[in-house]
Design an enzyme around this catalytic site. Structure first.
Site, PDB file in Angstrom:
ATOM      1  CB  THR A  51      47.443  30.509  58.973  1.00 59.82           C
ATOM      2  OG1 THR A  51      46.786  29.462  59.682  1.00 59.82           O
ATOM      3  CG2 THR A  51      46.841  31.822  59.371  1.00 59.82           C
TER       4      THR A  51
ATOM      5  CB  THR B 241      43.628  30.535  58.719  1.00 60.90           C
ATOM      6  OG1 THR B 241      44.002  29.169  58.601  1.00 60.90           O
ATOM      7  CG2 THR B 241      42.467  30.672  59.686  1.00 60.90           C
TER       8      THR B 241
ATOM      9  CB  SER C   5      42.149  31.458  66.205  1.00 57.85           C
ATOM     10  OG  SER C   5      43.250  31.764  65.372  1.00 57.85           O
TER      11      SER C   5
END
Length: 569
Positions: free
Chosen positions: A380, A398, A451
């Site tokens: 990321t 990312t 996430s």
């Protein structure tokens, strides 16, 4: 003689005062010799991208204008994580204190289903969610930048894309880090991309080589000229769909046309009188950060000290419980009722720490996700930017793994993500980062995967204080957590806080991962005797952050673990 010495001493003192005064005007004096700037700052993962953002600030652009320039420049210069084919999150704070968060996370294609990565016996098929065309969610990065610019941007869209186009078409110098990563992935690039030669050459890459990307440049020009339609429609969309068909991928034109970023209500919490503004679900990072900070707030961390045994023990026990909650309760709020208020309830957070005992580590096998009344069942990149007016953005974006799925879109020159691995392919089966998930994060068509990204902005007494975030997969939340504590609890400068050695615990596996030098031998020995398992590993996170000092200057922290760069003026 004494008269001459007196005159000389006065001259030296006067020179020092004049130098100090000039330095203050230029914004160069700072705590712990960290350079500080009055008019704005960009901190991101690659030097050329940082320069692109700073140039936009100098031309009168605001923080969002600079963010757009940085984002697309990173898509060229940091292919491991910078992207057109991925997604991310933005936390915004305006100069007057208004806040907003933008969710441009990828989505599952309409053809996706809960069992798509399982074999006939119900077992997860190795690597299918990582290195195949079916690993990719519908990209959100381009739409995210367009929506951010539409709401907050000042300069013309075309001008913000030009630096990235120049870097792609004219080329840029490769750093040692990028050269090593390109060389390390050469075999996979070749295997997964028959008939394509992106990033592949007969000799090894080395520092100083020039990398040009003609196809990527054409894609950027289409986005520059047509905005959203330059990516989600027309030639580029055709190229994405053709690439999908070549490998039995699931993304279709309808998926691209139907993708839209979402403005969400920021999560806001408190720690020691500081106001924490962070990202709501489908990011788990914001909830985790607020839970972590509130879990340790009752303990005297400042008195104990940075990375001492008591400090580490309390932080690890908090992390253990927060990651357990993440496994059950966090997912896309558009598809699953995430109990945000319950998870952030102060009494609940304190109750979770009651089972913690100083004498010994709490085995993760005894820690389950918490319960509350009324509830129904690493690669990321991050960049932090502040402009001269005080507008600030914290953006994490990312492709998931380094270089994503490692599959390029033929003709378009950019990499596809492998974000589908962030879903729970099967309850209780860990993803590539070892994170466990369940029903809340199961695969559904059109759903955003959970996430760990944690872009965050912090206020002190109603004024901007810090902009912070990091890449790092499952270690993102703990890296941000530690960086915030390094400044607030341990009084480190921004650069020192970012460079400080880190540790990480995520409930399962029941291990404290440590960077080399993070814990001294005495601390490590005490923790080991209490039953904690320590495991050395490589770098944890690459934090990029900005601190606003009490004098009103911006002080950057660029992570020395990568090519991260801080520039200001």
């Amino acid at each position: 003689m004494s008269s001459r010495l007196g005159i000389l001493n006065k001259t030296i003192v006067l020179a020092i005062l004049l130098f100090s005064s000039a330095s203050c005007v230029q914004g160069q004096l700072g705590r712990n010799n960290s350079a500080q700037y009055r008019n704005g700052m960009v901190v991101c993962a690659y030097p050329d991208a940082a320069k692109a953002g700073l140039d936009i600030l100098k031309k009168g652009g605001n923080a969002v204008d600079a963010a757009v320039a940085v984002h697309f420049a990173l898509a060229v210069t940091l292919p491991q994580a910078g992207n057109l084919g991925g997604g991310g999150f933005m936390v915004y704070r305006g100069k007057k204190g208004e806040v907003a968060t933008l969710d441009f996370r990828e989505k599952a294609p309409e053809a996706a289903n809960a069992n798509m990565y399982l074999d006939a016996n119900g077992n997860v098929i190795p690597d299918k969610s990582l290195y195949t065309h079916q690993a990719s969610g519908v990209p959100g990065s381009v739409d995210g930048m367009i929506q951010a610019h539409k709401k907050y941007g000042k300069l013309k869209w075309a001008d913000l894309l030009q630096p990235a186009i120049d870097l792609a078409t004219k080329g840029f110098k490769v750093t040692t880090h990028l050269a090593n990563d390109l060389n390390k992935n050469k075999a996979q690039f070749t295997r997964l991309n028959p008939g394509k030669n992106y990033f592949v050459k007969t000799t090894d890459w080395k520092e100083g080589d020039i990398l040009t990307q003609a196809d990527l440049g054409k894609t950027l020009e289409a986005i520059q000229a047509k905005g959203r339609a330059g990516f989600y429609e027309g030639t580029v969309a055709d190229q994405i769909v053709a690439e999908m068909k070549s490998g039995a991928g699931l993304i279709k034109k309808k998926d691209l046309q139907n993708y839209h970023s979402v403005w969400r209500k920021p999560l806001i919490g408190q720690y020691k009188g500081y106001k924490i503004i962070t990202m709501p679900p489908p990011s788990s990072g914001g909830i985790a950060l607020l839970q972590l900070l509130q879990s340790v707030e009752p303990y005297p961390l400042s008195r104990w000290g940075y990375n001492r045994d008591s400090t580490v023990q309390v932080m690890v026990e908090a992390e253990r419980r927060v990651y357990a909650d993440r496994s059950k309760y966090l997912g896309d709020p558009d598809y699953y009722k995430v109990p945000v208020d319950s998870l952030l309830n102060a009494k609940y957070i304190l109750s979770r720490m009651q089972s913690f005992k100083w004498e010994a580590a709490t085995p993760s096998t005894t820690i389950q996700p918490g319960s509350f009344a009324g509830y129904e069942s690493d690669q990321t990149t991050h960049y932090s930017i502040v402009d001269r007016d005080g507008n600030a953005v914290s953006i994490t974006t990312t492709l998931n793994d380094s270089f994503g799925s490692k599959i390029f879109v033929a003709g378009a020159g950019f990499l596809l993500n492998n974000e589908m691995d962030d879903f729970s392919a099967k309850p209780g089966v860990p993803n590539m980062y070892g994170l466990i998930g369940g029903k809340a994060n199961s695969i559904q068509p059109g759903k955003r995967m959970l996430s760990s990204m944690t872009p965050t902005i912090i206020e002190q007494n109603g004024d901007l204080f810090m902009v912070v975030g990091t890449p790092g997969g499952s270690t993102i939340m703990t890296s941000v957590f530690q960086t915030v504590l390094n400044v607030i609890a341990f009084d480190k400068s921004m650069q020192a806080a970012v460079a400080a050695k880190r540790f990480h615990h995520q409930w399962l596996p029941d291990v404290i991962y440590t960077e080399e030098g993070a814990l001294d031998s005495v601390t490590a020995g005490i923790l080991t005797k209490k039953g904690y398992v320590l495991k050395p590993r490589g770098p944890i996170g690459r934090v990029d952050a900005i601190l606003k000092t009490k004098w009103g200057y911006y002080e950057g922290g660029a992570d020395p673990r990568g090519d991260d760069t801080k520039l200001g003026w």
